[in-house]
Design a protein around this motif. Structure first.
Motif, PDB file in Angstrom:
ATOM      1  N   VAL A   1       0.873  -1.171   0.000  1.00 55.86           N
ATOM      2  CA  VAL A   1       0.000   0.000   0.000  1.00 55.86           C
ATOM      3  C   VAL A   1       0.911   1.222   0.000  1.00 55.86           C
ATOM      4  N   ILE A   2       1.076   1.840  -1.161  1.00 57.93           N
ATOM      5  CA  ILE A   2       1.984   2.970  -1.311  1.00 57.93           C
ATOM      6  C   ILE A   2       1.219   4.254  -1.049  1.00 57.93           C
ATOM      7  N   GLU A   3       1.611   4.964  -0.031  1.00 57.36           N
ATOM      8  CA  GLU A   3       0.969   6.221   0.336  1.00 57.36           C
ATOM      9  C   GLU A   3       1.872   7.396  -0.015  1.00 57.36           C
ATOM     10  N   GLU A   4       1.328   8.580   0.106  1.00 61.42           N
ATOM     11  CA  GLU A   4       2.106   9.794  -0.143  1.00 61.42           C
ATOM     12  C   GLU A   4       3.239   9.880   0.865  1.00 61.42           C
TER      13      GLU A   4
ATOM     14  N   ARG B   1       1.887   4.886  -8.642  1.00 64.27           N
ATOM     15  CA  ARG B   1       2.459   4.221  -7.461  1.00 64.27           C
ATOM     16  C   ARG B   1       2.431   2.703  -7.547  1.00 64.27           C
TER      17      ARG B   1
ATOM     18  N   LYS C   1       2.598  -1.700  12.571  1.00 59.92           N
ATOM     19  CA  LYS C   1       3.239  -0.402  12.620  1.00 59.92           C
ATOM     20  C   LYS C   1       4.383  -0.444  13.614  1.00 59.92           C
TER      21      LYS C   1
END
Length: 650
Positions: free
Chosen positions: A152-155, A290, A600
């Motif tokens: 999951v590529i986020e900003e 992305r 996380k």
């Protein structure tokens, strides 16, 4: 008079016929029947590759590629022992609905790496491309893993300074499971490009490609232009093609594209919108989609951030202009380029000179690469090295076609059973009619759960259920709390503690649950038939497959001192990433404590009660070294011990 003219014409014709027979030279072949040097097409994958962030199978072509072309490189070659010859291969061209030849290249081998070339593999829908990759010289085995989870590529967060480049996250295989290494900002280097860690699909499984430093684009070597060969030419026995036209890498900034599904860069005229529909994107598009990462674009943008702050916007504007105006697009063939260059003013010619003869390139004074002449012995060595590469490709094709669980030319997506070693498998949906009984005097295989082993149920489908047993008498409230009374978890299973084994934290101690009889005073059940025992190896587990690599032909041959000269150190985030060292799957279960996949804060694995247990703290003290770390990396890793950056230690 007429008779004299006829005599003269007859003499001329006879002379021409006699001259042709004497010289044996036929008329020149039409240009359309000759090999066509192209000014657009795929870039040799050994020279540069986009980083695919999706776990997808390779690109598929409908027909089999032709036999390989025997290439004859020119006498001019780059000077230095760190340059190696990488031969060419066939690539599918959608516009021609056929194959074109991606010419070989002189490649500056990345320090401490060797090249595993790609190949075409037979598939159910045609011929599938299996990408090549760079591997550390310390890795003498190629490891094939199950499919990693989707990223999951986020900003990315704001950069801490303008001299930083973002590196995307990656999954790392550690002790039988995947652990996420978050993305991070890396310090940019002028002459070096960081290629982030990623995975490459193969028919046998997924190969982890370790992050490494590579040369900047202008220092990587010499890239020869692709060629289109008519069928009647490459079908000739013993045909060879002399290479002479090289790509002007300085003009890559005017037109470089990515085809992530094919793991290739493209250069030249791919500005039409129709190419996006087949997966060829402008190189800056990776930031929006992305699904892949472009290390070359990220490095080029950083290099221009001072002298040209709007460089990335300029790239988009030029792309939009050439997409809307066909006359601004570069030529597609070498002949077309020569015609157009001759008709434009001298200052504008460089924008159209996508390729050039190597003789012109070799005598440029401002070139970042120095040239030298190859000796006859050196040219013979090039031919021998090309043969070794082709042999290596055949060997790779063979061993990857023999992978375990291979079906329909796709990697086996194995079902990953729960890996906890101290909790019994109690769900009937997972056991599927298997009874759980303690293993009797048998050691578990590496990476397999210890304790109970699944055994087949004695009952058959459609048979009457066994009579219910009487519920045991409960002596005290304390024992009642320790009983496992859930019919959902204990249905049809008889749970007993492992013999000679301590209970794991959170497991019930003392009495165990037995099936409820439902009625008081009922007769005890008849003795059950002894079931056939199943080896722990028969329980489906995450599988790791390895293949020994013998003498890769394209490898870094520099000495240690010259190799490390100017090479940046390995990022701390990569050294602290949860990379499994060789033989880690044989560690005991109590040392396999790591954060769950996707959690996380990839720091130390939590122990009992949310705090670090003694086993976890001891594990942090163990020296874990990635196979591609150098001695200096190990020293730096010791200094960073306990900081828990970017994924932390295990």
């Amino acid at each position: 008079m007429k008779s004299a003219m006829k005599i003269v014409l007859a003499l001329i014709m006879a002379t021409a016929m006699l001259y042709g027979e004497a010289t044996g030279q036929p008329p020149p072949m039409p240009a359309e029947e000759q090999p066509e040097v192209l000014t657009r097409g795929p870039v040799n994958e050994a020279f540069a590759q986009p980083v695919n962030l999706e776990t997808l199978a390779g690109f598929t072509a409908p027909i089999e590629p032709p036999p390989d072309i025997e290439e004859v490189p020119p006498a001019e070659r780059p000077a230095g022992d760190h340059f190696a010859w990488v031969p060419g291969y066939w690539a599918w061209d959608t516009d021609r609905n056929g194959y074109i030849w991606v010419s070989g290249c002189w490649r500056a081998v990345p320090p401490d790496m060797y090249w595993v070339p790609g190949y075409w593999a037979r598939a159910s829908a045609g011929w599938q491309w299996v990408a090549g990759f760079w591997a550390p010289v310390s890795n003498t085995e190629i490891e094939y893993l199950p499919a990693p989870p989707a990223l999951v590529i986020e900003e990315p967060p704001p950069a801490p300074s303008p001299n930083r480049i973002w590196v995307p996250p990656c999954w790392y295989w550690s002790y039988g499971q995947y652990i996420l290494r978050p993305g991070y900002w890396i310090a940019a280097q002028v002459d070096w490009v960081w290629v982030p860690s990623h995975y490459v699909w193969t028919p046998r499984g997924y190969v982890f490609v370790s992050g490494h430093w590579d040369y900047a684009l202008d220092r990587r070597g010499i890239l020869f232009a692709p060629v289109y060969f008519p069928r009647h030419i490459y079908e000739r026995r013993g045909y060879s093609y002399p290479l002479s036209i090289v790509i002007n890498i300085d003009n890559f900034q005017f037109g470089l594209f990515s085809r992530p599904r094919y793991s290739h860069y493209y250069f030249g005229d791919y500005y039409d919108s129709s190419y996006i529909s087949i997966g060829i994107f402008p190189w800056f598009e990776f930031e929006q989609r992305r699904t892949w990462y472009d290390p070359i674009y990220a490095h080029a943008r950083w290099r221009h951030h001072r002298d040209e702050p709007q460089w990335d916007r300029h790239q988009r504007r030029e792309y939009d202009r050439r997409r809307s105006d066909v006359t601004l697009r570069p030529p597609r063939t070498y002949r077309e380029m020569e015609r157009r260059v001759s008709s434009v003013p001298e200052p504008q010619r460089k924008n159209f000179q996508i390729v050039t003869p190597i003789t012109d390139k070799a005598y440029l004074k401002r070139s970042a690469i120095k040239f030298e002449k190859s000796s006859p012995k050196g040219r013979a060595q090039i031919a021998e090295d090309s043969g070794k590469v082709q042999k290596f490709i055949k060997e790779r094709r063979n061993w990857e076609a023999q992978g375990p669980g291979r079906k329909d030319n796709r990697p086996a997506r194995e079902h990953v059973s729960p890996v906890p070693t101290k909790k019994e498998m109690t769900s009937p949906e997972k056991s599927k009619g298997l009874e759980m009984k303690p293993s009797e005097g048998k050691k578990s295989a590496p990476g397999e759960p210890k304790g109970r082993v699944a055994e087949p149920s004695s009952g058959r489908k459609g048979s009457a259920p066994p009579p219910q047993q009487q519920q045991p008498k409960r002596d005290s409230p304390r024992e009642m709390k320790k009983e496992m009374t859930s019919p959902e978890k204990g249905k049809g299973l008889e749970m007993r503690p492992s013999e000679g084994k301590k209970s794991a934290p959170g497991e019930p101690k003392g009495r165990v649950a037995e099936p409820s009889s439902g009625r008081k005073g009922s007769a005890p059940p008849p003795p059950q038939q002894k079931s056939k025992k199943i080896s722990p190896r028969e329980i489906e587990q995450p599988k790791v497959d390895r293949v020994k690599v013998h003498a890769p032909p394209v490898v870094d041959k520099q000495s240690g001192a010259s190799r490390q000269k100017g090479l940046p150190s390995r990022p701390t985030e990569e050294m602290n990433a949860p990379v499994k060292s060789k033989g880690a799957e044989k560690k005991p279960a109590k040392q396999m404590q790591s954060a769950p996949a996707g959690s996380k804060g990839q720091g130390s694995a939590p122990g009992k009660g949310g705090k670090d247990s003694s086993a976890s703290s001891k594990q942090q003290q163990l020296k874990k070294v990635s196979p591609d770390e150098t001695e200096q990396d190990q020293s730096d890793k010791g200094k960073e011990k306990g900081k828990g950056k970017g994924g932390g230690s295990r």
